[in-house]
Scaffold this motif. Structure first.
Motif, PDB file in Angstrom:
ATOM      1  N   THR A  16      -6.251   2.967 -24.696  1.00 19.96           N
ATOM      2  CA  THR A  16      -7.175   2.718 -25.803  1.00 19.96           C
ATOM      3  C   THR A  16      -7.980   1.449 -25.561  1.00 19.96           C
ATOM      4  O   THR A  16      -9.197   1.412 -25.788  1.00 19.96           O
ATOM      5  N   GLY A  47     -10.554   2.161 -22.691  1.00 18.21           N
ATOM      6  CA  GLY A  47     -11.653   3.002 -23.156  1.00 18.21           C
ATOM      7  C   GLY A  47     -12.551   2.291 -24.147  1.00 18.21           C
ATOM      8  O   GLY A  47     -13.778   2.426 -24.105  1.00 18.21           O
ATOM      9  N   THR A  48     -11.941   1.523 -25.058  1.00 20.09           N
ATOM     10  CA  THR A  48     -12.728   0.802 -26.063  1.00 20.09           C
ATOM     11  C   THR A  48     -13.594  -0.262 -25.419  1.00 20.09           C
ATOM     12  O   THR A  48     -14.775  -0.425 -25.768  1.00 20.09           O
ATOM     13  N   LEU A  62      -8.985  18.875 -29.657  1.00 22.90           N
ATOM     14  CA  LEU A  62      -8.120  18.572 -28.513  1.00 22.90           C
ATOM     15  C   LEU A  62      -7.500  19.851 -27.949  1.00 22.90           C
ATOM     16  O   LEU A  62      -7.233  19.937 -26.751  1.00 22.90           O
ATOM     17  N   ILE A  82      -3.042  11.134 -23.459  1.00 26.20           N
ATOM     18  CA  ILE A  82      -4.453  10.910 -23.151  1.00 26.20           C
ATOM     19  C   ILE A  82      -5.328  11.340 -24.320  1.00 26.20           C
ATOM     20  O   ILE A  82      -6.273  10.646 -24.718  1.00 26.20           O
ATOM     21  N   GLY A  83      -5.023  12.500 -24.898  1.00 27.21           N
ATOM     22  CA  GLY A  83      -5.778  12.963 -26.053  1.00 27.21           C
ATOM     23  C   GLY A  83      -5.645  12.019 -27.232  1.00 27.21           C
ATOM     24  O   GLY A  83      -6.629  11.732 -27.927  1.00 27.21           O
ATOM     25  N   LEU A 118      -7.838   8.992 -26.611  1.00 31.61           N
ATOM     26  CA  LEU A 118      -9.256   9.270 -26.830  1.00 31.61           C
ATOM     27  C   LEU A 118      -9.600   9.219 -28.319  1.00 31.61           C
ATOM     28  O   LEU A 118     -10.656   8.703 -28.709  1.00 31.61           O
ATOM     29  N   VAL A 133      -9.648   5.593 -29.379  1.00 35.80           N
ATOM     30  CA  VAL A 133     -10.869   4.941 -28.896  1.00 35.80           C
ATOM     31  C   VAL A 133     -12.021   5.228 -29.845  1.00 35.80           C
ATOM     32  O   VAL A 133     -12.829   4.341 -30.166  1.00 35.80           O
ATOM     33  N   MET A 134     -12.121   6.468 -30.317  1.00 36.34           N
ATOM     34  CA  MET A 134     -13.190   6.824 -31.252  1.00 36.34           C
ATOM     35  C   MET A 134     -13.087   6.000 -32.532  1.00 36.34           C
ATOM     36  O   MET A 134     -14.091   5.535 -33.076  1.00 36.34           O
TER      37      MET A 134
END
Length: 259
Positions: free
Chosen positions: A61, A64-65, A110, A120-121, A124, A127-128
């Motif tokens: 996280t 990705g962020t 997902l 991983i899902g 993601l 991160v959103m």
């Protein structure tokens, strides 16, 4: 200030005391012991597995962020393109949506991506949720960097990406640390998203595992092990914040004196 510090620290100190004192901790007699931590370590798939799952999700996280927030903030601050401000407002509008209401559609999405019941899902999705704050912070931080530095880099032959890496990123490091710290704390302590998106015990994160422990067997709750788990989950967050608190404060003030 001392009274406020005692008020905030009292529950944590009581939790630390309850995790090592009492019949459950000492094996049936009043005293100190590590029985609560031993039962916590042996619960379900093991404390190590749950902690590693939480750490993996938190690091993904954060990565990705930071990647999305830094690139997006740089683009929003330095480039002009049609719909830039509207895109920025739409991204910030995510903050106004109660995220539990969109977890079911995300669960279906997902499934289409074959990422259901996946760390991983889950990363993601987290991160959103962190992207609006990251984009806001990084846009302000990049706007606080003088444009003359970008122009000097272009004269030296740097393209936009190289300018970002060589010039902008070193200047906005405190803001990146602030964004990363927020992302880590939020993902480490997240409960609702893992509860809905993960269905396999071996992939549970630490908060989800502690919630399962709290449900107990036949109504019996192991409060001693639960207190130990609460302390274990809180200590990494406190240590990380203490180590990065100086950069955290600088990150919030970066860009505040722009112009």
């Amino acid at each position: 200030m001392l009274a406020l510090a005692v008020l905030f620290l009292a529950p944590l100190l009581w939790t630390a005391w309850a995790s090592v004192y009492g019949p459950q901790a000492s094996g049936g007699t009043a005293g100190f012991g590590t029985g609560n931590y031993e039962r916590l370590a042996a619960y379900g798939s093991g404390l190590g597995r749950y902690s590693l799952n939480s750490l993996a999700v938190s690091l993904m996280t954060v990565a990705g962020t930071l990647a999305a927030g830094t690139l997006g903030g740089y683009a929003m601050a330095r480039f002009r393109f049609p719909g830039r401000d509207l895109l920025f407002l739409f991204t910030l509008a995510i903050l106004m949506v109660p995220y539990p209401t969109i977890l079911v559609p995300l669960y279906v999405l997902l499934g289409w991506l074959n990422l259901q019941n996946s760390l991983i899902g889950l990363a993601l999705v987290l991160v959103m949720f962190q992207l609006p704050f990251a984009l806001f912070m990084m846009r302000n931080a990049v706007e606080g960097v003088p444009r003359q530095l970008d122009e000097a880099a272009r004269i030296d032959g740097c393209g936009p990406l190289r300018t970002l890496v060589r010039v902008v990123v070193p200047m906005v490091t405190p803001a990146m640390i602030t964004v990363g710290l927020f992302a880590f704390l939020a993902s480490w302590n997240e409960f609702i998203a893992p509860l809905i998106l993960l269905s396999e015990d071996a992939k549970f994160t630490l908060p989800t595992a502690l919630a399962a422990m709290r449900s107990g067997n036949h109504g019996a709750i192991d409060f001693g092990a639960l207190q130990a788990g609460t302390l274990v989950s809180a200590v990494p967050c406190m240590l990380l914040f203490l180590l990065l608190q100086r950069h955290y404060v600088r990150g919030f003030t970066s860009g505040a004196l722009k112009g």
